[in-house]
Design a protein around this motif. Structure first.
Motif, PDB file in Angstrom:
ATOM      1  N   MET A 159     -10.280   3.820 -36.890  1.00  0.00           N
ATOM      2  CA  MET A 159      -9.226   2.819 -36.957  1.00  0.00           C
ATOM      3  C   MET A 159      -8.788   2.604 -38.406  1.00  0.00           C
ATOM      4  SD  MET A 159      -7.298   0.996 -35.134  1.00  0.00           S
ATOM      5  CE  MET A 159      -6.086  -0.283 -35.398  1.00  0.00           C
ATOM      6  N   ASP A 160      -9.729   2.630 -39.355  1.00  0.00           N
ATOM      7  CA  ASP A 160      -9.387   2.467 -40.761  1.00  0.00           C
ATOM      8  C   ASP A 160      -8.466   3.591 -41.232  1.00  0.00           C
ATOM      9  OD1 ASP A 160     -10.925   0.209 -40.877  1.00  0.00           O
ATOM     10  OD2 ASP A 160     -12.689   1.207 -41.697  1.00  0.00           O
ATOM     11  N   PHE A 161      -8.749   4.814 -40.758  1.00  0.00           N
ATOM     12  CA  PHE A 161      -7.926   5.963 -41.125  1.00  0.00           C
ATOM     13  C   PHE A 161      -6.522   5.812 -40.544  1.00  0.00           C
ATOM     14  CE2 PHE A 161      -6.599  10.442 -40.986  1.00  0.00           C
ATOM     15  CZ  PHE A 161      -6.940  10.839 -42.268  1.00  0.00           C
ATOM     16  N   PHE A 162      -6.438   5.341 -39.301  1.00  0.00           N
ATOM     17  CA  PHE A 162      -5.148   5.120 -38.636  1.00  0.00           C
ATOM     18  C   PHE A 162      -4.334   4.079 -39.408  1.00  0.00           C
ATOM     19  CE2 PHE A 162      -2.430   2.974 -35.539  1.00  0.00           C
ATOM     20  CZ  PHE A 162      -1.795   4.049 -34.936  1.00  0.00           C
ATOM     21  N   GLU A 163      -4.993   3.020 -39.846  1.00  0.00           N
ATOM     22  CA  GLU A 163      -4.317   1.947 -40.575  1.00  0.00           C
ATOM     23  C   GLU A 163      -3.763   2.436 -41.911  1.00  0.00           C
ATOM     24  OE1 GLU A 163      -3.577  -1.210 -40.112  1.00  0.00           O
ATOM     25  OE2 GLU A 163      -4.521  -1.680 -38.205  1.00  0.00           O
ATOM     26  N   LEU A 164      -4.420   3.403 -42.531  1.00  0.00           N
ATOM     27  CA  LEU A 164      -3.918   3.942 -43.790  1.00  0.00           C
ATOM     28  C   LEU A 164      -2.550   4.600 -43.606  1.00  0.00           C
ATOM     29  CD1 LEU A 164      -7.114   5.561 -45.373  1.00  0.00           C
ATOM     30  CD2 LEU A 164      -5.857   3.580 -46.231  1.00  0.00           C
ATOM     31  N   PHE A 165      -2.376   5.248 -42.472  1.00  0.00           N
ATOM     32  CA  PHE A 165      -1.113   5.931 -42.206  1.00  0.00           C
ATOM     33  C   PHE A 165      -0.090   5.007 -41.553  1.00  0.00           C
ATOM     34  CE2 PHE A 165      -3.630   9.672 -42.966  1.00  0.00           C
ATOM     35  CZ  PHE A 165      -2.729  10.608 -43.441  1.00  0.00           C
ATOM     36  N   PHE A 166      -0.556   4.119 -40.692  1.00  0.00           N
ATOM     37  CA  PHE A 166       0.359   3.252 -39.958  1.00  0.00           C
ATOM     38  C   PHE A 166      -0.063   1.784 -40.107  1.00  0.00           C
ATOM     39  CE2 PHE A 166      -0.018   7.303 -37.614  1.00  0.00           C
ATOM     40  CZ  PHE A 166       1.267   7.778 -37.812  1.00  0.00           C
ATOM     41  N   PRO A 167       0.216   1.180 -41.249  1.00  0.00           N
ATOM     42  CA  PRO A 167      -0.158  -0.222 -41.459  1.00  0.00           C
ATOM     43  C   PRO A 167       0.588  -1.130 -40.483  1.00  0.00           C
ATOM     44  CG  PRO A 167       1.268   0.556 -43.227  1.00  0.00           C
ATOM     45  CD  PRO A 167       0.901   1.757 -42.422  1.00  0.00           C
ATOM     46  N   ARG A 168       0.096  -2.343 -40.367  1.00  0.00           N
ATOM     47  CA  ARG A 168       0.619  -3.288 -39.388  1.00  0.00           C
ATOM     48  C   ARG A 168       2.129  -3.508 -39.526  1.00  0.00           C
ATOM     49  NH1 ARG A 168      -1.502  -7.366 -36.183  1.00  0.00           N
ATOM     50  NH2 ARG A 168      -0.038  -9.065 -35.732  1.00  0.00           N
ATOM     51  N   ASP A 169       2.608  -3.677 -40.749  1.00  0.00           N
ATOM     52  CA  ASP A 169       4.033  -3.950 -40.929  1.00  0.00           C
ATOM     53  C   ASP A 169       4.895  -2.775 -40.487  1.00  0.00           C
ATOM     54  OD1 ASP A 169       3.083  -2.420 -43.093  1.00  0.00           O
ATOM     55  OD2 ASP A 169       4.735  -3.066 -44.377  1.00  0.00           O
ATOM     56  N   PHE A 170       4.408  -1.538 -40.678  1.00  0.00           N
ATOM     57  CA  PHE A 170       5.160  -0.367 -40.228  1.00  0.00           C
ATOM     58  C   PHE A 170       5.194  -0.325 -38.702  1.00  0.00           C
ATOM     59  CE2 PHE A 170       5.541   3.998 -38.800  1.00  0.00           C
ATOM     60  CZ  PHE A 170       6.600   4.475 -39.558  1.00  0.00           C
ATOM     61  N   ARG A 171       4.075  -0.572 -38.066  1.00  0.00           N
ATOM     62  CA  ARG A 171       4.032  -0.548 -36.597  1.00  0.00           C
ATOM     63  C   ARG A 171       4.921  -1.641 -36.013  1.00  0.00           C
ATOM     64  NH1 ARG A 171      -1.405  -0.884 -37.597  1.00  0.00           N
ATOM     65  NH2 ARG A 171      -1.773  -2.548 -36.070  1.00  0.00           N
ATOM     66  N   ASP A 172       4.929  -2.786 -36.659  1.00  0.00           N
ATOM     67  CA  ASP A 172       5.754  -3.890 -36.164  1.00  0.00           C
ATOM     68  C   ASP A 172       7.237  -3.551 -36.324  1.00  0.00           C
ATOM     69  OD1 ASP A 172       5.568  -7.096 -35.579  1.00  0.00           O
ATOM     70  OD2 ASP A 172       7.327  -6.611 -36.800  1.00  0.00           O
ATOM     71  N   ARG A 173       7.631  -3.042 -37.472  1.00  0.00           N
ATOM     72  CA  ARG A 173       9.039  -2.799 -37.779  1.00  0.00           C
ATOM     73  C   ARG A 173       9.600  -1.593 -37.032  1.00  0.00           C
ATOM     74  NH1 ARG A 173       8.236  -2.455 -42.582  1.00  0.00           N
ATOM     75  NH2 ARG A 173       8.501  -0.249 -43.111  1.00  0.00           N
ATOM     76  N   HIS A 174       8.830  -0.535 -36.924  1.00  0.00           N
ATOM     77  CA  HIS A 174       9.348   0.698 -36.330  1.00  0.00           C
ATOM     78  C   HIS A 174       8.944   0.886 -34.876  1.00  0.00           C
ATOM     79  CE1 HIS A 174      11.049   2.405 -40.016  1.00  0.00           C
ATOM     80  NE2 HIS A 174      10.022   1.865 -40.646  1.00  0.00           N
ATOM     81  N   PHE A 175       7.742   0.543 -34.514  1.00  0.00           N
ATOM     82  CA  PHE A 175       7.275   0.765 -33.149  1.00  0.00           C
ATOM     83  C   PHE A 175       7.643  -0.393 -32.223  1.00  0.00           C
ATOM     84  CE2 PHE A 175       3.504   3.552 -34.781  1.00  0.00           C
ATOM     85  CZ  PHE A 175       4.413   4.506 -35.196  1.00  0.00           C
ATOM     86  N   LYS A 176       7.231  -1.594 -32.579  1.00  0.00           N
ATOM     87  CA  LYS A 176       7.462  -2.744 -31.699  1.00  0.00           C
ATOM     88  C   LYS A 176       8.948  -3.087 -31.602  1.00  0.00           C
ATOM     89  CE  LYS A 176       7.298  -7.072 -32.675  1.00  0.00           C
ATOM     90  NZ  LYS A 176       6.892  -8.401 -33.192  1.00  0.00           N
ATOM     91  N   GLN A 177       9.590  -3.280 -32.725  1.00  0.00           N
ATOM     92  CA  GLN A 177      10.988  -3.702 -32.700  1.00  0.00           C
ATOM     93  C   GLN A 177      11.893  -2.659 -32.053  1.00  0.00           C
ATOM     94  OE1 GLN A 177      12.505  -5.260 -36.419  1.00  0.00           O
ATOM     95  NE2 GLN A 177      10.571  -6.275 -36.921  1.00  0.00           N
ATOM     96  N   ASN A 178      11.712  -1.401 -32.391  1.00  0.00           N
ATOM     97  CA  ASN A 178      12.577  -0.369 -31.829  1.00  0.00           C
ATOM     98  C   ASN A 178      12.315  -0.139 -30.344  1.00  0.00           C
ATOM     99  OD1 ASN A 178      13.929   0.064 -34.231  1.00  0.00           O
ATOM    100  ND2 ASN A 178      12.535   1.663 -34.916  1.00  0.00           N
ATOM    101  N   SER A 179      11.079  -0.329 -29.902  1.00  0.00           N
ATOM    102  CA  SER A 179      10.775  -0.209 -28.475  1.00  0.00           C
ATOM    103  C   SER A 179      11.437  -1.337 -27.695  1.00  0.00           C
ATOM    104  CB  SER A 179       9.254  -0.238 -28.250  1.00  0.00           C
ATOM    105  OG  SER A 179       8.633   0.889 -28.830  1.00  0.00           O
ATOM    106  N   ASN A 180      11.416  -2.537 -28.229  1.00  0.00           N
ATOM    107  CA  ASN A 180      12.053  -3.676 -27.560  1.00  0.00           C
ATOM    108  C   ASN A 180      13.575  -3.531 -27.545  1.00  0.00           C
ATOM    109  OD1 ASN A 180       9.746  -5.140 -26.794  1.00  0.00           O
ATOM    110  ND2 ASN A 180       9.550  -6.047 -28.824  1.00  0.00           N
ATOM    111  N   ILE A 181      14.149  -2.995 -28.629  1.00  0.00           N
ATOM    112  CA  ILE A 181      15.594  -2.752 -28.670  1.00  0.00           C
ATOM    113  C   ILE A 181      15.988  -1.755 -27.588  1.00  0.00           C
ATOM    114  CG2 ILE A 181      17.432  -1.650 -30.025  1.00  0.00           C
ATOM    115  CD1 ILE A 181      16.081  -2.858 -32.536  1.00  0.00           C
ATOM    116  N   TYR A 182      15.234  -0.666 -27.495  1.00  0.00           N
ATOM    117  CA  TYR A 182      15.528   0.375 -26.509  1.00  0.00           C
ATOM    118  C   TYR A 182      15.379  -0.161 -25.091  1.00  0.00           C
ATOM    119  CZ  TYR A 182      15.402   4.953 -24.222  1.00  0.00           C
ATOM    120  OH  TYR A 182      15.671   6.026 -23.410  1.00  0.00           O
ATOM    121  N   ALA A 183      14.329  -0.939 -24.857  1.00  0.00           N
ATOM    122  CA  ALA A 183      14.103  -1.505 -23.521  1.00  0.00           C
ATOM    123  C   ALA A 183      15.233  -2.452 -23.137  1.00  0.00           C
ATOM    124  CB  ALA A 183      12.764  -2.233 -23.484  1.00  0.00           C
ATOM    125  N   THR A 184      15.674  -3.279 -24.065  1.00  0.00           N
ATOM    126  CA  THR A 184      16.764  -4.217 -23.798  1.00  0.00           C
ATOM    127  C   THR A 184      18.064  -3.483 -23.495  1.00  0.00           C
ATOM    128  OG1 THR A 184      15.744  -5.851 -25.277  1.00  0.00           O
ATOM    129  CG2 THR A 184      18.069  -6.165 -24.730  1.00  0.00           C
TER     130      THR A 184
END
Length: 217
Positions: free
Chosen positions: A1-26
């Protein structure tokens, strides 16, 4: 998990994964005409979906829904941690699979880039891969193959590799770590060395990809 976080920190996942998934779903009327009962993804939902994909890479199943099997009745595939991780179980997974997006679907697609839907992800991982490694003196430059059995216009016919058909890239590596890469179907960026050395006579695409990789170090 630490290695994953180095590549995909929380702010990146929130901005690119969460927000864009919700936009697409809407955009696709999720919760109304399609996937009735859908609610916007939280970052925890996104992390759970990604963790399930990673788990499936380690514990392959013929159907992703089998991950949610009740361990009391399915002793082969059932796992309590997965069975109980989402309140809506398989339904939430199907929503994640249908709407997960890393690119803002409101943007105009780049028709010349076959990887446009994941371009921001590729560029981010490429940047992190270079930033998180201190290179040694001896590097290796060779091709890498990612086997793929699905359909994609960038999929290549590969008969000389055990992985079979899939995607190929040229990569520069150090001690088993991939520092940078360029897919065979990507447009080769301009070379910085062109300002110093005349490379106009080099027409081989493989050579120009290799030069670009070396040029970025």
């Amino acid at each position: 998990m630490d290695f994953f976080e180095l590549f995909f920190p929380r702010d990146f996942r929130d901005r690119h994964f969460k927000q864009n998934s919700n936009i697409y779903a809407t955009q696709h009327a999720a919760g109304a005409d399609h996937y009735v009962g859908w609610t916007p993804f939280s970052l925890e939902d996104i992390d759970k979906g990604l963790s399930l994909l990673i788990r499936n890479g380690l514990v392959l199943v013929p159907d992703m829904r089998l991950h949610f099997a009740d361990p009391n009745t399915n002793h082969v595939y059932g796992h309590n941690a997965v069975h109980t991780m989402w309140g809506r179980g398989v339904r939430r997974w199907e929503e994640f699979r249908a709407f997960f997006h890393v690119q803002d679907s409101r943007l105009t697609p780049d028709a010349e880039d076959p990887l446009w839907k994941v371009r921001n992800l590729i560029d981010h991982v490429r940047s992190r891969s270079k930033a998180l490694w201190c290179c040694g003196m001896n590097l290796a430059l060779d091709e890498q193959t990612i086997g793929f059995q699905g359909r994609h216009k960038a999929k290549m016919r590969i008969t000389y590799k055990a992985e079979g058909d899939g995607f190929q890239c040229d990569a520069i590596c150090d001690n088993g770590y991939t520092i940078n890469w360029l897919f065979r179907h990507e447009k080769i960026p301009s070379l910085r060395v062109e300002d110093v050395i005349d490379v106009s006579h080099i027409t081989s695409q493989n050579t120009r990809r290799s030069l670009w990789l070396v040029d970025t170090m």
